[in-house]
Design a protein around this motif. Structure first.
Motif, PDB file in Angstrom:
ATOM      1  N   THR A 176       0.836  -1.194   0.000  1.00 52.63           N
ATOM      2  CA  THR A 176       0.000   0.000   0.000  1.00 52.63           C
ATOM      3  C   THR A 176       0.866   1.237   0.000  1.00 52.63           C
ATOM      4  O   THR A 176       1.872   1.290   0.705  1.00 52.63           O
ATOM      5  N   GLU A 177       0.493   2.219  -0.767  1.00 56.14           N
ATOM      6  CA  GLU A 177       1.182   3.506  -0.694  1.00 56.14           C
ATOM      7  C   GLU A 177       0.828   4.150   0.644  1.00 56.14           C
ATOM      8  O   GLU A 177      -0.143   3.758   1.290  1.00 56.14           O
ATOM      9  N   GLU A 178       1.608   5.155   1.022  1.00 52.67           N
ATOM     10  CA  GLU A 178       1.433   5.729   2.363  1.00 52.67           C
ATOM     11  C   GLU A 178       0.036   6.290   2.613  1.00 52.67           C
ATOM     12  O   GLU A 178      -0.470   6.260   3.728  1.00 52.67           O
ATOM     13  N   ASP A 179      -0.589   6.784   1.560  1.00 53.78           N
ATOM     14  CA  ASP A 179      -1.928   7.357   1.751  1.00 53.78           C
ATOM     15  C   ASP A 179      -3.018   6.286   1.725  1.00 53.78           C
ATOM     16  O   ASP A 179      -4.214   6.606   1.812  1.00 53.78           O
ATOM     17  N   CYS A 180      -2.592   5.029   1.616  1.00 57.58           N
ATOM     18  CA  CYS A 180      -3.556   3.922   1.673  1.00 57.58           C
ATOM     19  C   CYS A 180      -4.534   3.935   0.507  1.00 57.58           C
ATOM     20  O   CYS A 180      -5.652   3.434   0.627  1.00 57.58           O
TER      21      CYS A 180
ATOM     22  N   SER B 182      -1.001  -1.719  10.927  1.00 53.49           N
ATOM     23  CA  SER B 182       0.360  -2.228  11.047  1.00 53.49           C
ATOM     24  C   SER B 182       1.064  -2.241   9.699  1.00 53.49           C
ATOM     25  O   SER B 182       0.455  -2.530   8.673  1.00 53.49           O
ATOM     26  N   VAL B 183       2.324  -1.892   9.706  1.00 54.24           N
ATOM     27  CA  VAL B 183       3.101  -1.863   8.478  1.00 54.24           C
ATOM     28  C   VAL B 183       4.364  -2.693   8.671  1.00 54.24           C
ATOM     29  O   VAL B 183       5.056  -2.540   9.673  1.00 54.24           O
ATOM     30  N   GLN B 184       4.618  -3.579   7.731  1.00 59.35           N
ATOM     31  CA  GLN B 184       5.841  -4.376   7.763  1.00 59.35           C
ATOM     32  C   GLN B 184       6.409  -4.434   6.360  1.00 59.35           C
ATOM     33  O   GLN B 184       5.657  -4.438   5.389  1.00 59.35           O
ATOM     34  N   THR B 185       7.720  -4.521   6.276  1.00 59.40           N
ATOM     35  CA  THR B 185       8.302  -4.708   4.946  1.00 59.40           C
ATOM     36  C   THR B 185       8.236  -6.186   4.575  1.00 59.40           C
ATOM     37  O   THR B 185       8.068  -7.051   5.441  1.00 59.40           O
ATOM     38  N   VAL B 186       8.400  -6.447   3.279  1.00 58.10           N
ATOM     39  CA  VAL B 186       8.443  -7.838   2.819  1.00 58.10           C
ATOM     40  C   VAL B 186       9.560  -8.586   3.538  1.00 58.10           C
ATOM     41  O   VAL B 186       9.377  -9.713   3.994  1.00 58.10           O
ATOM     42  N   PHE B 187      10.745  -7.930   3.687  1.00 54.39           N
ATOM     43  CA  PHE B 187      11.838  -8.676   4.314  1.00 54.39           C
ATOM     44  C   PHE B 187      11.556  -8.976   5.777  1.00 54.39           C
ATOM     45  O   PHE B 187      12.022 -10.000   6.294  1.00 54.39           O
ATOM     46  N   GLU B 188      10.748  -8.142   6.452  1.00 51.41           N
ATOM     47  CA  GLU B 188      10.371  -8.460   7.835  1.00 51.41           C
ATOM     48  C   GLU B 188       9.435  -9.673   7.868  1.00 51.41           C
ATOM     49  O   GLU B 188       9.517 -10.505   8.782  1.00 51.41           O
ATOM     50  N   LYS B 189       8.560  -9.740   6.883  1.00 53.79           N
ATOM     51  CA  LYS B 189       7.675 -10.913   6.788  1.00 53.79           C
ATOM     52  C   LYS B 189       8.506 -12.184   6.570  1.00 53.79           C
ATOM     53  O   LYS B 189       8.237 -13.226   7.166  1.00 53.79           O
TER      54      LYS B 189
END
Lengths: 307, 307
Positions: A176-180, B182-189
């Motif tokens: 998702t882009e930051e603005d969702c 919640s936001v995670q990067t692909v590498f965190e996943k």
């Protein structure tokens, strides 16, 4: 000749959009009592492996537009397996059959260049028409492969959405882009990257030499991926043994029936296991593989005729 | 003995947390006028390749806890290169040096099992202590590797965040849950997945046999990744020639100085290229590599002492 044109030529010649996967799983071909071993009794493993691959290639000459040896099975048989791989690649190419090596390589910088040289350089023992590659390390790591492929009229198939049940875990993550507002999956991001790289080198047939691997097991994604990659040849694994059907793969093709290759392996190459005879003659083994290949070709052609 | 314990033993014995990457780039070692060729003039390419690798392994015995041959360079030299790879793997293992094969393999189902058998089965020509693998296809595709590694006391290093400039394109994509909280990067996943799989098999040293590849070039991620993977051994490429420094890698280590391996290759193995002599003696070449390895080991130890 540009890889995509060479491939189109093979499709026209055989009236086939199928690629036969050469997956000589040692657990199957060397299993105790295996019909292949019974049929060719007294031969060494090396000889049996090569005989089997040659038989599949001979079938492919008539019913398939390409063969796709799976590197893993040859590597699992060590130097012997790799020596046979080198020989059967040359055998198929000498017959004019395009060879797509399924090796899913990928690495950075000069290491990526070394992999490209191993498979896409005419002087290599393993020189093939096209190679499958893994994009996880980033678009910069695709470049050395693209350069070497362009130099030697070769092709690439980049993994975009694989056919296995767990492929969703990372490939389907929603970005998702930051603005969702806009949402794209990881595989759509990869697809956009593949299309951008591939558009730089189109053949006369108007397809790129950089293709995409897209699992036949996820038909719901094919339409979207076709939009994102209009000039990309799709290589569709998962047909047959993994559950993909001729109907499933239809959205991967353009209205004119071009643009996609259906890969099938176990359902074709191990078709002889269904023979009643416990010790079939070599010709019966060949015929069982040929029958399965012809049926797969015809099923796909039939589905495409109704697009 | 469990892979992580075997590795810890090697670290203790050599007082070294460095892994020497064996990257015999043919463009460098066989370049016209290469100092290596000058030093060993009259030898075949095969012999020169093997002599060079053996020299690096001899250095590693004293100054490194493991060696990491890069499969790509051997593959690029075809059957000859792979035959040498098989021999030098055995040479290193006979000296008791753990061998991590950097091959970044990954495939689905029985194909993944074939790759695992190629590198993690004692009967293979390429049997190593550990293998690097690519997670893009999904966690289900790691399983056959984990099973084979567990059976044979081997290890794995799963790519989590690679050291190249473009690794952010897919690995750093931000994944958002539907509610945009919640936001995670692909590498965190990927990291979470590696930790979950790895926790099932810890050695006496309390580290898992499933490690992670994390680029030394992105120090800002190391702290977060260490939190996500507390019992995971980090293999840190990108040190040296790619720009990673001893300070950069500190956050990868636990407070007791355990838990990470610093991989360096070009800066060590090609150190002889800096010699003034255009035709150095073999002993000078060996000494230049040994000096570079010792310096890297000491730099890393020095940084760790100040954690």
């Amino acid at each position: 000749m540009h890889f995509a044109d060479r491939l189109q030529h093979a499709i026209d010649k055989t009236d086939s959009r199928i690629v036969i996967g050469i997956d000589p799983d040692p657990m199957r071909i060397f299993a105790p009592g295996s019909k292949l071993q019974q049929s060719f009794s007294g031969k060494s493993k090396e000889h049996l492996l090569e005989t089997f691959c040659v038989m599949v290639i001979d079938v492919a000459k008539q019913y398939a537009c390409a063969v796709k040896p799976q590197a893993a099975f040859f590597e699992s048989m060590g130097i012997t397996g790799l020596t046979v791989l080198s020989r059967i690649i040359k055998y198929a190419r000498n017959l004019g059959i395009p060879v797509i090596l399924d090796a899913k390589r990928g690495d950075i910088g000069n290491t990526g260049r070394a992999y490209a040289a191993a498979y896409l350089h005419p002087k290599s023992d393993f020189f093939v028409d096209a190679l499958t590659i893994n994009p996880f390390l980033g678009p910069d790591t695709l470049e050395p492969f693209v350069e070497m492929a362009n130099e030697n009229d070769c092709g690439l198939f980049v993994l975009v959405k694989t056919s296995n049940p767990g492929s969703s875990a990372f490939q389907d993550l929603k970005v998702t882009e930051e603005d969702c507002t806009s949402v794209q999956t990881v595989f759509e991001k990869v697809a956009a990257s593949v299309a951008a790289i591939g558009n730089l080198n189109l053949g006369n047939c108007n397809f790129s030499n950089v293709g995409a691997v897209v699992g036949a097991t996820y038909p719901e994604n094919l339409t979207r991926l076709r939009q994102l990659m209009p000039r990309t040849i799709f290589l569709l694994p998962g047909y047959g043994a993994q559950g993909g059907t001729a109907e499933d793969v239809k959205p991967a093709f353009l209205k004119d029936g071009r643009g996609a290759l259906v890969s099938s392996s176990r359902q074709i190459i191990f078709a002889y296991e269904q023979l009643d005879d416990l010790r079939p003659a070599p010709e019966e083994i060949y015929q069982a593989i040929a029958d399965a290949a012809r049926k797969t070709r015809d099923d796909v052609n039939c589905a495409i005729a109704s697009i």
